[in-house]
Design an enzyme around this catalytic site. Structure first.
Site, PDB file in Angstrom:
ATOM      1  CG  PHE A 137      -1.884   1.202   1.180  1.00 25.32           C
ATOM      2  CD1 PHE A 137      -3.065   1.110   0.469  1.00 25.32           C
ATOM      3  CD2 PHE A 137      -1.585   2.394   1.817  1.00 25.32           C
ATOM      4  CE1 PHE A 137      -3.943   2.188   0.403  1.00 25.32           C
ATOM      5  CE2 PHE A 137      -2.452   3.467   1.762  1.00 25.32           C
ATOM      6  CZ  PHE A 137      -3.631   3.369   1.047  1.00 25.32           C
ATOM      7  CE  LYS A 171      -0.324   5.718   7.714  1.00 24.12           C
ATOM      8  NZ  LYS A 171      -1.682   6.059   8.149  1.00 24.12           N
ATOM      9  CG  ASP A 190       5.550   3.488   1.700  1.00 24.87           C
ATOM     10  OD1 ASP A 190       5.587   4.151   2.752  1.00 24.87           O
ATOM     11  OD2 ASP A 190       4.510   3.322   1.035  1.00 24.87           O
TER      12      ASP A 190
END
Length: 428
Positions: free
Chosen positions: A157, A277, A248
């Site tokens: 993702f 995040k 990532d």
């Protein structure tokens, strides 16, 4: 099954069994806000530390943390002070000018990572977009590849923009958004033979593999850690071929793994990595960090109006400094081990329902058996009714991602609630 579908299928009920209601008017909300999220019928209005309260005043232990985002929990004094100070000083100016807070944050990141240069944006998807663009330019201008291909993995993702959902190796996120962005190819995670085969097979005519974009630990894909041998061989392949290695780290970075960066767990350094995040502790910020040799962007080739603004950078710097000054990584390691140990005890207690417990630091997953009716959504909903917020990572994996400041007592409380939930659900 998507998280949104899980939510829709599992309404939250009160202790009496009725659907929760409050002074919050969900119908008025839904009338004006696009329905891009399947929301639990729960309206949260305040938080402190690892706890949040809904509009009815009910308290919850938060093991979601904005999905691995609220690094220091809620209303942390360091963040409150940083926001207040920066808003009173200067909150936004254009990147047409030097922004001191941006430079200070970039300096901290460079000094605490393998990177040399930082580009700031607003989210993980934007950070991954920047990495994709940088890799493509590097492919064209340095590697002389006419049609570059980026390898990503199944169950990955990488974001919700058109390029990053194309990079995401999950068809459910791509449905009805075609034509997708060309130039991506998917391989199984933790399978080095598949990577070697893809690089060989895709090297045809103007096409060549230019980069590998991968998560050190797959979050949305079921909390699946990368194998050390696999990642070390990836690094070797990239060194031998000139292919860029891009990590990532949007979900696993900024201390969540128990180390500052996930790549430290694997013993390799990426050429490019992304963060978001937890970087801002809940204040929107993203970053793409690269080694100097592949920093090929020139002025005007990539930009972000809000990226690196004084407010976001000032708060993110406070988060970074607090992580370091309060030795929070030690807490992540201790509480992560405590949580996994407790979950493994539960796996032994419920062997017909729990098949695996895995993770790093404070990103952990408890996987349910595939051949039983019980789903992650069932467990999450029941836990909410018991005062614990959890989040699925697919239809069969429950994710535990509390703030990094979570205490020993709070982990024990969460484990006790999960035990009660499993006991109630497995006797139905």
């Amino acid at each position: 099954m998507s998280l949104e579908t899980l939510v829709q299928q599992h309404p939250i009920t009160s202790e009496s069994g009725s659907t929760l209601s409050s002074a919050f008017d969900a119908d008025s909300f839904d009338a004006v806000v696009m329905s891009t999220y399947g929301r639990f019928p729960l309206a949260l209005e305040r938080g402190a530390g690892c706890r949040v309260w809904d509009t009815q005043g009910r308290e919850y232990l938060d093991f979601v943390a904005g999905i691995a985002t609220c690094t220091l929990g809620h209303a942390h004094p360091a963040m409150v002070e940083a926001v207040t100070r920066q808003m009173q000083k200067l909150h936004h100016v254009s990147n047409l000018y030097y922004i001191p807070e941006q430079g200070e944050l970039a300096k901290w990141i460079v000094e605490h990572s393998c990177g040399d240069r930082v580009f700031f944006c607003n989210s993980g998807a934007e950070a991954n977009e920047a990495a994709i663009k940088l890799a493509r330019k590097y492919a064209h201008t340095v590697l002389q590849i006419e049609r570059p291909i980026i390898l990503t993995t199944h169950s990955s993702f990488h974001g919700r923009t058109l390029a990053t959902i194309t990079a995401t190796g999950q068809p459910k996120y791509q449905k009805n958004f075609d034509p997708l962005v060309p130039g991506f190819h998917y391989v199984p995670y933790n399978d080095i033979a598949a990577v070697e085969a893809a690089i060989s097979e895709l090297d045809e005519g103007d096409y060549r593999v230019a980069a590998i974009l991968i998560e050190p630990l797959q979050g949305e894909g079921g909390v699946r850690p990368g194998d050390v041998d696999y990642f070390q061989k990836l690094r070797q392949i990239c060194d031998e071929t000139g292919v860029l290695l891009i990590f990532d780290e949007v979900q696993v970075g900024m201390g969540r793994s128990g180390k500052l960066w996930g790549y430290e767990y694997l013993g390799v350094e990426p050429d490019i990595f992304t963060s978001a995040k937890g970087l801002g502790g809940g204040v929107p910020i993203g970053a793409m960090i690269s080694k100097k040799f592949c920093d090929v962007f020139q002025p005007g080739e990539h930009a972000s109006t809000f990226g690196g603004n004084p407010l976001a950078c000032g708060v993110a710097l406070a988060v970074c400094q607090t992580l370091e000054q309060e030795n929070i990584l030690h807490n992540v390691q201790q509480r992560g081990e405590q949580l996994r140990t407790g979950l493994r005890v539960l796996a032994s207690k419920y062997p017909n329902h729990i098949v695996d417990v895995r993770g790093w630091g404070l990103i952990n997953g408890m996987e349910l058996k595939a051949d039983i009716e019980l789903t992650a959504g069932d467990v999450v909903t029941a836990a909410i009714n018991e005062g614990l917020l959890l989040v699925p990572a697919g239809p069969k994996v429950i994710r535990f991602v509390p703030p990094l400041i979570v205490s020993e007592k709070e982990v024990d409380t969460a484990l006790q609630i999960v035990d009660r939930v499993m006991a109630s659900l497995t006797t139905l």
